[in-house]
Design a protein around this motif. Structure first.
Motif, PDB file in Angstrom:
ATOM      1  N   LYS A   1       0.809  -1.195  -0.127  1.00  0.00           N
ATOM      2  CA  LYS A   1       0.211   0.050   0.102  1.00  0.00           C
ATOM      3  C   LYS A   1       0.824   1.433   0.242  1.00  0.00           C
ATOM      4  O   LYS A   1       1.880   1.226   0.567  1.00  0.00           O
ATOM      5  N   ASN A   2       0.465   2.341  -0.757  1.00  0.00           N
ATOM      6  CA  ASN A   2       1.077   3.567  -0.712  1.00  0.00           C
ATOM      7  C   ASN A   2       0.445   4.402   0.471  1.00  0.00           C
ATOM      8  O   ASN A   2      -0.764   4.476   0.586  1.00  0.00           O
ATOM      9  N   ILE A   3       1.220   5.162   1.091  1.00  0.00           N
ATOM     10  CA  ILE A   3       1.077   5.999   2.247  1.00  0.00           C
ATOM     11  C   ILE A   3       1.651   7.295   2.409  1.00  0.00           C
ATOM     12  O   ILE A   3       2.902   7.031   1.965  1.00  0.00           O
ATOM     13  N   ALA A   4       1.105   8.600   2.771  1.00  0.00           N
ATOM     14  CA  ALA A   4       1.900   9.632   2.980  1.00  0.00           C
ATOM     15  C   ALA A   4       2.241   9.521   4.661  1.00  0.00           C
ATOM     16  O   ALA A   4       1.333   9.419   5.467  1.00  0.00           O
ATOM     17  N   VAL A   5       3.543   9.702   4.812  1.00  0.00           N
ATOM     18  CA  VAL A   5       3.804  10.055   6.448  1.00  0.00           C
ATOM     19  C   VAL A   5       4.308  11.366   6.717  1.00  0.00           C
ATOM     20  O   VAL A   5       4.999  12.098   5.902  1.00  0.00           O
ATOM     21  N   SER A   6       4.219  11.582   7.838  1.00  0.00           N
ATOM     22  CA  SER A   6       4.601  13.035   8.606  1.00  0.00           C
ATOM     23  C   SER A   6       4.990  12.828   9.888  1.00  0.00           C
ATOM     24  O   SER A   6       5.000  11.709  10.435  1.00  0.00           O
ATOM     25  N   THR A   7       5.229  13.745  10.628  1.00  0.00           N
ATOM     26  CA  THR A   7       5.303  13.961  11.958  1.00  0.00           C
ATOM     27  C   THR A   7       4.274  13.257  12.741  1.00  0.00           C
ATOM     28  O   THR A   7       4.306  12.718  13.826  1.00  0.00           O
ATOM     29  N   ARG A   8       3.035  13.137  12.273  1.00  0.00           N
ATOM     30  CA  ARG A   8       2.005  12.628  13.004  1.00  0.00           C
ATOM     31  C   ARG A   8       1.755  11.371  12.333  1.00  0.00           C
ATOM     32  O   ARG A   8       1.958  11.096  11.114  1.00  0.00           O
ATOM     33  N   GLU A   9       0.995  10.562  13.279  1.00  0.00           N
ATOM     34  CA  GLU A   9       0.945   8.942  12.844  1.00  0.00           C
ATOM     35  C   GLU A   9      -0.141   8.741  11.776  1.00  0.00           C
ATOM     36  O   GLU A   9      -1.118   9.510  11.777  1.00  0.00           O
ATOM     37  N   SER A  10      -0.017   8.075  10.760  1.00  0.00           N
ATOM     38  CA  SER A  10      -0.728   7.576   9.758  1.00  0.00           C
ATOM     39  C   SER A  10      -0.950   6.573   9.858  1.00  0.00           C
ATOM     40  O   SER A  10       0.003   5.592   9.884  1.00  0.00           O
ATOM     41  N   CYS A  11      -2.371   5.666   9.854  1.00  0.00           N
ATOM     42  CA  CYS A  11      -2.523   4.380  10.178  1.00  0.00           C
ATOM     43  C   CYS A  11      -3.242   3.693   9.150  1.00  0.00           C
ATOM     44  O   CYS A  11      -4.031   4.392   8.665  1.00  0.00           O
ATOM     45  N   SER A  12      -3.176   2.542   8.858  1.00  0.00           N
ATOM     46  CA  SER A  12      -4.166   1.559   7.967  1.00  0.00           C
ATOM     47  C   SER A  12      -4.220   0.225   8.577  1.00  0.00           C
ATOM     48  O   SER A  12      -3.322  -0.192   9.445  1.00  0.00           O
ATOM     49  N   GLU A  13      -5.503  -0.402   8.517  1.00  0.00           N
ATOM     50  CA  GLU A  13      -5.754  -1.638   8.895  1.00  0.00           C
ATOM     51  C   GLU A  13      -5.888  -2.710   7.784  1.00  0.00           C
ATOM     52  O   GLU A  13      -6.400  -2.358   6.538  1.00  0.00           O
ATOM     53  N   HIS A  14      -5.638  -3.910   8.174  1.00  0.00           N
ATOM     54  CA  HIS A  14      -5.535  -5.181   7.289  1.00  0.00           C
ATOM     55  C   HIS A  14      -6.180  -6.178   8.033  1.00  0.00           C
ATOM     56  O   HIS A  14      -5.772  -6.309   9.414  1.00  0.00           O
ATOM     57  N   VAL A  15      -6.920  -7.063   7.559  1.00  0.00           N
ATOM     58  CA  VAL A  15      -7.565  -8.188   8.146  1.00  0.00           C
ATOM     59  C   VAL A  15      -6.905  -9.447   7.509  1.00  0.00           C
ATOM     60  O   VAL A  15      -6.625  -9.647   6.221  1.00  0.00           O
ATOM     61  N   PHE A  16      -6.248 -10.514   8.478  1.00  0.00           N
ATOM     62  CA  PHE A  16      -6.021 -11.513   7.758  1.00  0.00           C
ATOM     63  C   PHE A  16      -6.553 -12.938   8.425  1.00  0.00           C
ATOM     64  O   PHE A  16      -6.923 -12.667   9.647  1.00  0.00           O
ATOM     65  N   ASN A  17      -6.593 -13.878   7.951  1.00  0.00           N
ATOM     66  CA  ASN A  17      -7.091 -15.206   8.288  1.00  0.00           C
ATOM     67  C   ASN A  17      -6.121 -16.274   8.679  1.00  0.00           C
ATOM     68  O   ASN A  17      -5.017 -16.249   7.793  1.00  0.00           O
ATOM     69  N   VAL A  18      -6.224 -16.771   9.811  1.00  0.00           N
ATOM     70  CA  VAL A  18      -5.244 -17.867  10.299  1.00  0.00           C
ATOM     71  C   VAL A  18      -5.898 -19.077   9.709  1.00  0.00           C
ATOM     72  O   VAL A  18      -6.968 -19.651  10.120  1.00  0.00           O
ATOM     73  N   GLN A  19      -5.061 -19.768   8.828  1.00  0.00           N
ATOM     74  CA  GLN A  19      -5.484 -21.213   8.228  1.00  0.00           C
ATOM     75  C   GLN A  19      -5.280 -22.116   9.443  1.00  0.00           C
ATOM     76  O   GLN A  19      -4.835 -21.990  10.466  1.00  0.00           O
ATOM     77  N   GLU A  20      -5.409 -23.711   9.102  1.00  0.00           N
ATOM     78  CA  GLU A  20      -5.226 -24.663   9.967  1.00  0.00           C
ATOM     79  C   GLU A  20      -3.613 -24.734   9.943  1.00  0.00           C
ATOM     80  O   GLU A  20      -3.067 -25.080   9.043  1.00  0.00           O
ATOM     81  N   PRO A  21      -2.900 -24.334  11.131  1.00  0.00           N
ATOM     82  CA  PRO A  21      -1.450 -24.220  11.030  1.00  0.00           C
ATOM     83  C   PRO A  21      -0.909 -25.565  11.347  1.00  0.00           C
ATOM     84  O   PRO A  21      -1.488 -26.159  12.296  1.00  0.00           O
ATOM     85  N   SER A  22       0.200 -25.863  10.866  1.00  0.00           N
ATOM     86  CA  SER A  22       0.930 -27.020  11.184  1.00  0.00           C
ATOM     87  C   SER A  22       1.633 -26.776  12.175  1.00  0.00           C
ATOM     88  O   SER A  22       1.926 -27.587  13.052  1.00  0.00           O
ATOM     89  N   ASP A  23       2.013 -25.455  12.713  1.00  0.00           N
ATOM     90  CA  ASP A  23       2.668 -25.127  13.903  1.00  0.00           C
ATOM     91  C   ASP A  23       1.941 -24.115  14.631  1.00  0.00           C
ATOM     92  O   ASP A  23       1.546 -22.996  14.397  1.00  0.00           O
ATOM     93  N   ALA A  24       1.294 -24.565  15.892  1.00  0.00           N
ATOM     94  CA  ALA A  24       0.578 -23.602  16.704  1.00  0.00           C
ATOM     95  C   ALA A  24       1.196 -23.224  17.848  1.00  0.00           C
ATOM     96  O   ALA A  24       0.659 -22.808  18.824  1.00  0.00           O
ATOM     97  N   VAL A  25       2.630 -23.545  17.934  1.00  0.00           N
ATOM     98  CA  VAL A  25       3.445 -23.152  19.284  1.00  0.00           C
ATOM     99  C   VAL A  25       4.048 -21.997  19.049  1.00  0.00           C
ATOM    100  O   VAL A  25       4.169 -21.037  19.674  1.00  0.00           O
TER     101      VAL A  25
END
Length: 296
Positions: free
Chosen positions: A102-126
């Motif tokens: 993603k493209n974003i403009a940054v300055s001295t003030r915080e700029s934020c963005s959110e994304h959602v991800f799904n966790v599949q059936e993991p072979s490693d759950a530790v």
């Protein structure tokens, strides 16, 4: 020496009565923060969803320069500053990939963005699921530039929620019992189209703490092949699949967690391979999980 007062060291070069002063472009130090909601991956929810909020801010030199910079960031799941897993345990919802840009403009003030991800059936759950964020300028060669002495990559981690006491270290004790149901004559067993199946009854008990990603691995000689498995009567999910080798099968038991005190019973059958008849048969069963196993 800083001759123009921009807090950045200047370079002066002189020869034959002439002096050239070299000034730096504006420099940006990018700061990245990431938070996860929830702050732990809940395995009891299949295909669980996590929101990651990434915030960017910058410190510029000189201060009175153009205090904004256009950047692009690459976010990659199951990757850290050293390496990345071959197969990611998480995928971003927006593109069903392990990475997002993603493209974003940054300055001295915080700029934020959110994304959602799904966790599949993991072979490693530790081990925690990692997130690597790489920052790049949108327009290389223009001012301001990224500080070359600061890392352009950051890593963040979200752990899996484990119901294993305050230390969250799971110590299981898997007890496996296998009983052969097919009666074999000790002297002679004739294999033919009507008499080619071996049936085993499998019992698995967990005496200690929760066991994550529990499975029973079976390896056998080439004169057998996996035929079928039954469903436990108590509703515990058991999924058996042939491994990379045709002489192996792995049965996932009670994913994602095989709980303390839980017991499961099911049948698994193998057929003789009439194309590879031999005088003897070899078969081995082993119970494993991602939890630490109680030492005998």
């Amino acid at each position: 020496e800083d001759l123009n007062g921009d807090t950045i060291t200047d370079v002066s070069v002189g020869a034959f009565g002439k002096v050239i002063q070299l000034w730096s472009q504006s420099i940006a130090d990018i700061s990245v923060k990431a938070t996860f909601i929830p702050d732990k991956i809940i395995l009891l929810k299949k295909n669980s969803e996590v929101i990651v909020k990434m915030c960017f801010s910058a410190r510029f030199r000189p201060i009175n320069a153009n205090n904004e910079m256009d950047i692009k960031y690459n976010a990659t799941l199951d990757a850290d500053l050293v390496s990345s897993r071959v197969i990611s345990r998480g995928l971003f919802k927006e593109n069903n990939e392990r990475f997002v840009q993603k493209n974003i403009a940054v300055s001295t003030r915080e700029s934020c963005s959110e994304h959602v991800f799904n966790v599949q059936e993991p072979s490693d759950a530790v081990n925690s699921l990692s997130l690597r964020v790489d920052v790049l300028p949108q327009k290389p060669g223009t001012s301001p530039v990224l500080n070359p002495y600061s890392s352009a990559s950051s890593e963040f981690f979200i752990p899996f929620s484990k119901d294993c006491g305050e230390d969250e270290i799971c110590v299981s004790d898997l007890v496996l019992e296998v009983q052969q149901e097919t009666e074999l004559d000790k002297q002679l067993y004739i294999v033919n189209n009507k008499n080619k199946r071996l049936l085993f009854h499998v019992d698995l008990l967990n005496k200690k703490e929760n066991a994550y990603n529990t499975r029973i691995n079976v390896i056998f000689s080439e004169n057998l092949f996996f035929a079928s498995s039954s469903l436990p009567t108590d509703g515990t999910e058991v999924l058996c699949q042939t491994g990379k080798s045709q002489e192996s099968v792995s049965c996932q038991v009670g994913y994602p967690v095989f709980r303390k005190g839980q017991q499961v019973s099911f049948d698994i059958s193998f057929d003789f391979n009439l194309k590879h008849l031999q005088n003897t048969v070899f078969i081995s069963f082993q119970a494993l999980s991602e939890s630490n196993e109680e030492e005998e």
